[in-house]
Enzyme design. Structure first.
Site: not given
Length: 324
Positions: A54, A145
């Site tokens: 990432k 989330d």
């Protein structure tokens, strides 16, 4: 919306080499796995092994996510998030971007797994998820989330894992990222302050999502609309009480919710006593009728025993052998 730096980072072509400034490790881009407001995730080759990388222009966001992954590794037996391999910076012409490299978790997402294997696996996977959320919460974090797209099932044995910790937030702070269907604020059932019950609300909505793969839109909102939808699906009946308590914010910890889920999966003693009573001969009956009914009683009792045994094999043996 992506800024210009993230847009450029999202266009890395297969074969691109990313070499860390500080550790000098090289990673070769294979393909893009996903992107969000805080960064882009690529499948890369780390030597001979696959890994997920990432990269972001927001170093503070990368630092936060790295701290979350480190919090998982501190606790033995927790495997909710991917293992962390490396943290570094990538320097290009006049530009430096932060990245981290983690374990590449491969498998079907939660909804796909349940649809393929059967709804009986839902309880087992929720027990695992709640166990790992308990670990996360104890370390001061809230996932935020939480949704099926971020939950991958690996195995065998089946194990639920998370592929994105970008929304994970320190307790007490405002939730950083959320998806409306799983967000209690969207349904008018609480705020977006990071606490245990925020995640547990999302777990309840994940369970509901398995019966409504395409989700459903908010109309009146609130508890009444959600529970009305729950009551329309027979596959959610087993978890109806757990779902309602989670939506109402009654659980103070993931372990409390996990205990209730576990109890719903175990054949109750009351049910077994009821079955046995149904087949017990009436003391007022004559000896002839009593003897005549013995064969029928044995057959019914055997069916009950086999039923309990089969449920135990699916749930109890698996739970205590693989999870506890």
């Amino acid at each position: 919306m992506m800024n210009n730096t993230l847009k450029s980072l999202s266009k890395l072509s297969p074969g691109t080499s990313i070499r860390g400034k500080w550790h000098q490790k090289e990673y070769i881009v294979v393909k893009q796995l996903g992107f969000g407001a805080n960064g882009i995730v690529y499948l890369v080759r780390d030597g001979t092994r696959p890994a997920a990388l990432k990269i972001s222009d927001n170093s503070s966001s990368i630092t936060t996510e790295v701290n979350v992954l480190k919090s998982f590794t501190k606790v033995q037996g927790s495997a909710l998030g991917p293992s962390l391999y490396d943290v570094d910076d990538w320097e290009q012409v006049g530009q430096r971007n932060s990245f981290y490299v983690m374990e590449y978790i491969k498998g079907p997402d939660l909804l796909s797994y349940i649809q393929g294997k059967g709804n009986e696996w839902l309880g087992v996977l929720m027990l695992q998820l709640l166990n790992d959320l308990e670990v996360l919460h104890r370390n001061g974090w809230v996932f935020g989330d939480l949704k099926p797209e971020n939950l991958i099932v690996t195995g065998p044995p089946a194990r639920v894992r998370c592929i994105d910790v970008g929304g994970t937030t320190l307790k007490g702070r405002a939730i950083k990222e959320f998806t409306e269907f799983y967000d209690r604020g969207y349904w008018g059932l609480g705020g977006r302050k990071a606490d245990e019950s925020y995640d547990l609300f999302a777990v309840a909505m994940v369970i509901i999502n398995t019966a409504y793969p395409k989700r459903f839109n908010k109309t009146t909102g609130g508890l009444s609309q959600i529970m009305q939808m729950v009551k329309q699906k027979s596959e959610l009946k087993l978890f109806e009480g757990v779902i309602q308590k989670a939506l109402e914010g009654q659980y103070l910890s993931a372990s409390e919710m996990r205990k209730d889920v576990l109890q719903t999966l175990q054949p109750s003693k009351r049910q077994r006593r009821s079955k046995q009573t149904q087949h017990k001969p009436n003391s007022q009956q004559t000896r002839v009728k009593k003897n005549a009914g013995k064969a029928k009683k044995k057959g019914s009792l055997l069916e009950t025993v086999l039923l309990i045994a089969s449920i135990s094999i699916i749930y109890l043996f698996y739970i205590y052998s693989q999870i506890l």
